[in-house]
Design a protein around this motif. Structure first.
Motif, short mmCIF file in Angstrom:
data_model
loop_
_atom_site.label_atom_id
_atom_site.label_comp_id
_atom_site.label_asym_id
_atom_site.label_seq_id
_atom_site.Cartn_x
_atom_site.Cartn_y
_atom_site.Cartn_z
N GLU A 79 0.83 -1.21 0.00
CA GLU A 79 0.00 0.00 0.00
C GLU A 79 0.86 1.26 0.00
O GLU A 79 0.57 2.25 -0.69
CB GLU A 79 -0.91 0.00 1.22
CG GLU A 79 -2.02 -1.05 1.15
CD GLU A 79 -2.84 -1.08 2.41
OE1 GLU A 79 -2.50 -0.32 3.36
OE2 GLU A 79 -3.82 -1.85 2.47
N GLU A 80 1.94 1.27 0.77
CA GLU A 80 2.82 2.44 0.82
C GLU A 80 3.47 2.69 -0.54
O GLU A 80 3.60 3.83 -0.97
CB GLU A 80 3.88 2.21 1.89
CG GLU A 80 4.74 3.46 2.14
CD GLU A 80 5.72 3.23 3.27
OE1 GLU A 80 6.50 4.16 3.56
OE2 GLU A 80 5.71 2.12 3.87
N LEU A 81 3.82 1.66 -1.22
CA LEU A 81 4.42 1.81 -2.55
C LEU A 81 3.42 2.44 -3.52
O LEU A 81 3.77 3.36 -4.27
CB LEU A 81 4.87 0.43 -3.06
CG LEU A 81 5.53 0.40 -4.44
CD1 LEU A 81 6.79 1.27 -4.45
CD2 LEU A 81 5.87 -1.04 -4.85
N SER A 82 2.16 1.99 -3.46
CA SER A 82 1.16 2.57 -4.36
C SER A 82 0.90 4.04 -4.02
O SER A 82 0.74 4.88 -4.91
CB SER A 82 -0.14 1.77 -4.27
OG SER A 82 -0.65 1.83 -2.94
N ARG A 83 0.88 4.38 -2.72
CA ARG A 83 0.67 5.79 -2.34
C ARG A 83 1.80 6.66 -2.82
O ARG A 83 1.59 7.79 -3.27
CB ARG A 83 0.54 5.89 -0.80
CG ARG A 83 -0.83 5.48 -0.29
CD ARG A 83 -1.04 6.02 1.13
NE ARG A 83 -0.01 5.56 2.05
CZ ARG A 83 -0.05 4.42 2.73
NH1 ARG A 83 -1.08 3.59 2.57
NH2 ARG A 83 0.93 4.08 3.55
N MET A 84 3.02 6.22 -2.72
CA MET A 84 4.16 7.01 -3.16
C MET A 84 4.09 7.28 -4.65
O MET A 84 4.38 8.39 -5.11
CB MET A 84 5.46 6.28 -2.81
CG MET A 84 5.74 6.22 -1.30
SD MET A 84 5.93 7.84 -0.56
CE MET A 84 7.45 8.35 -1.34
N LYS A 85 3.69 6.30 -5.42
CA LYS A 85 3.56 6.50 -6.87
C LYS A 85 2.50 7.55 -7.17
O LYS A 85 2.70 8.45 -7.99
CB LYS A 85 3.19 5.18 -7.54
CG LYS A 85 4.34 4.17 -7.56
CD LYS A 85 3.88 2.88 -8.22
CE LYS A 85 5.02 1.84 -8.27
NZ LYS A 85 4.59 0.57 -8.89
#
Length: 670
Positions: free
Chosen positions: A467-473
């Motif tokens: 989830e954190e990876l998707s938010r950063m993108k």
């Protein structure tokens, strides 16, 4: 009086006694202002009722109770009611045989009652008891209303007369006293004679039938004559004083009338002068008001001229200010254009800086993305390693369960061996076995739960990293779009601000040009108004000169009026002086009348002094007569002694002769 009769019936009924018919008849036939109960035998209850009625009765003036055979209790009740009565003036108590109690009650009545002026006590026994009669005399001394007292046939002795004499010394109102047919005697008569010089109001005293010598009676008559003469002189003096006071009052009224007439005349003249002065003052005031009005108009025009000049100066100042503002506006426009150029350069530089910053941010975001990807790979590796550990843990769990099963089999075998070996310890072994089984099962369950929790935590960590990876993108993409939009907005806003500033400066230049034109027009109008005001001022100056000439004429008229007023005042003063002379003559006449009054008063004083001297002469004659009387009495007593001595000598001589003794032996020595 019908109310009096009804009240008598009611009081008798309340006390439980029958009202006396004779009393009711007398009350029915009662004359106005008087009550006559002569020869009516009054009971105690009747006396009590009458006493209560007389306590508040205000219409009864005369009360006659002669020969009513009043008892001691009845008389006391009647006198108690009369103590507070304020209307009865004549009281007749003849022939009631009043004794000690009655005398004491009468003394109390005389002390408290203030209305009885005539008291008849004939044919009673008040003087029989000396103490009671002394109480009666004390009440008489304290009384201040009684004028006439009848004490005939009351058995008054010489001691009672002495008490009565003391009472007469203190009494100041009694005028007539009747003491006939008592037992006063010589001593009582002397006491009464001695008290008469202290009493100045008693002018009638009857002492017949009291065994009093004639000289004492004559002395009493002389004292009564003196009191009558004194009373007559006092009355004549009062009459003369009234006549003189009336004459003086009449003269004073006449003089006051004359003085009031004179004052009215003076007031009328003063009013006429005041009216003339008021009319002159009103006329002068009107002229002064007209002059003040013209002066105020001139002042207003001057003020208006000053205001116009000030407005003109203000307009010129405003024109200069507008020129300065125009120059300042040009300078400001140039400075604004320069400033605008500088701002545009700065904005361009800022836009370039923003683009470089956004590029740097984009490169940093890409680097961060790569870093996050490496972190994701590392987390995936960790997840795989944790899965391997989980597999190993499950394998260990299966091995452990197999070992446990083997151990359980071995334990069962051992248990069988033990059962065979020791049946007695079977129960203990079973308990121990059950405990070990429970412990192992709990340990197994706990280890399984711990492994499951660890697996769940690893899965949750993997999900959070994804989830954190998707938010950063998503954040990197949104920041890039926002930076591009801000750059476009900044360029558009700078262009609009430049256009607005140019339009504002052009509008300001146009307004300044219009204000300059208006100021020039106003200046021309102000110059025209100044010329008109100067023309008006010249006209008003001419009018003011005419008004000043008119004012001088009015002042001359006012001076003439003042001279006339002074002459009138002088004439009035002369008249007032004449009237004052007449008033002084009247005052001299009044002084003469006052001197006559004083002379009359002096004559009255001389007459009074002569009268007093005559009284003193008569008193000295009385004293000489008393001295002669005393000498005569001494001579009579001496003669009586000599006669008694001679009689004794004669008796001795007769006895000696009878007995045959010599007379010479019985003769008195020479």
């Amino acid at each position: 009086m019908e109310e009096f009769r009804r009240s008598y019936n009611r009081l008798c009924e309340e006390s439980g006694a029958e009202p006396q018919e004779a009393v009711l008849q007398q009350l029915h036939q009662l004359p106005k202002g008087g009550l006559d109960l002569t020869t009516q035998s009054l009971t105690v209850e009747t006396c009590r009722a009458l006493g209560k009625l007389l306590h508040k009765e205000t219409l009864l003036k005369e009360l006659v109770l002669s020969d009513c055979m009043l008892s001691e209790e009845g008389s006391t009740l009647l006198f108690q009611g009369l103590c507070a009565n304020t209307s009865v003036q004549h009281l007749d108590l003849k022939g009631n045989n009043l004794r000690a109690t009655g005398a004491e009650a009468l003394g109390k009545l005389l002390r408290q009652n203030k209305s009885i002026q005539s008291l008849t006590l004939e044919w009673n026994n008040l003087g029989t008891w000396e103490d009671a009669f002394a109480t009666f005399c004390g009440g008489l001394a304290a009384n201040s209303a009684l004028r006439q007292l009848d004490l005939r046939n009351n058995q008054i002795s010489h001691k009672g007369a002495e008490e009565l004499a003391l009472a007469l010394k203190g009494n100041t109102t009694l005028q007539q006293l009747d003491l006939r047919w008592n037992n006063i005697g010589l001593l009582g008569g002397r006491a009464l004679v001695n008290c008469l010089p202290s009493n100045r109001t008693l002018w009638k005293l009857d002492l017949a039938g009291n065994n009093i010598p004639g000289d004492i009676l004559r002395a009493v008559e002389q004292a009564m004559d003196h009191n009558q003469d004194r009373l007559t002189a006092f009355r004549e003096n009062q009459a003369r004083t009234k006549i003189l006071s009336k004459e003086v009052q009449h003269l004073q009224e006449e003089k006051s009338k004359q003085f009031l007439d004179l004052m009215e005349t003076i007031d009328k003249q003063r009013e006429e002068m005041a009216r003339d002065s008021r009319a002159s003052a009103v006329r002068v005031g009107q002229l002064q008001e007209a002059l003040n009005e013209r002066q105020s108009i001139i002042n207003a025009l001057k003020a208006k001229l000053q205001m116009t000049e000030a407005a003109l100066a203000l307009s010129e100042q405003k024109v200069r200010d507008l020129g300065e503002l125009l120059v300042a506006g040009d300078q400001e426009r140039q400075s604004l254009s320069q400033r605008h150029e500088k701002e545009r350069k700065l904005e361009r530089q800022e836009a370039a800086d923003r683009e470089s910053k956004l590029l740097r941010d984009l490169s940093a975001a890409s680097e961060k993305n790569l870093l996050l990807r490496s972190q994701v790979d590392e987390l995936e590796r960790k997840a795989r390693s944790q899965q391997e550990q989980l597999f190993l843990t499950k394998q260990e769990l299966t091995n452990t369960s197999a070992e446990l099963k083997i151990r359980a089999i071995q334990a069962e075998e051992r248990l069988d061996v033990e059962k065979r070996r020791a049946k007695q310890n079977m129960e203990d072994l079973e308990k121990l076995h059950s405990k070990e089984v429970d412990h192992m099962t709990r340990h197994l369950e706990e280890s399984e739960r711990a492994m499951q929790e660890r697996v769940q935590r690893l899965e949750a960590l993997r999900l959070s990293l994804e989830e954190e990876l998707s938010r950063m993108k998503a954040a990197v993409l949104s920041e890039r779009g926002q930076a591009e939009e801000e750059l476009i907005k900044a360029r558009n806003q700078a262009r609009l601000e430049e256009q607005h500033r140019l339009a504002h400066l052009e509008e300001k230049i146009r307004l300044l040009a219009q204000a300059r034109d208006e100021a020039q027009g106003t200046c021309v109008q102000q110059k025209q108004m100044v010329a008109e005001s100067q023309a008006r001022v010249s006209q008003l100056n001419l009018q003011m000169e005419g008004q000043q000439r008119r004012l001088e004429e009015l002042q001359q008229e006012l001076i003439n009026k003042d001279q006339e007023k002074v002459a009138e005042v002088a004439r009035v003063r002369v008249e007032l002086q004449e009237q004052m002379g007449r008033m002084q003559a009247d005052l001299v006449a009044q002084e003469a009348l006052r001197e006559k009054v004083a002379a009359l008063e002096r004559q009255m004083k001389v007459i009074g002094s002569e009268h007093r001297e005559a009284l003193l002469d008569r008193e000295s004659e009385n004293a000489s007569l008393r001295e002669k009387l005393r000498l005569k009495e001494a001579e009579i007593s001496r003669i009586r002694d000599e006669e008694a001595q001679r009689a004794s000598f004669l008796q001795n001589a007769v006895l000696a002769y009878v007995q045959g003794s010599p007379l010479r032996a019985l003769s008195p020595p020479k």
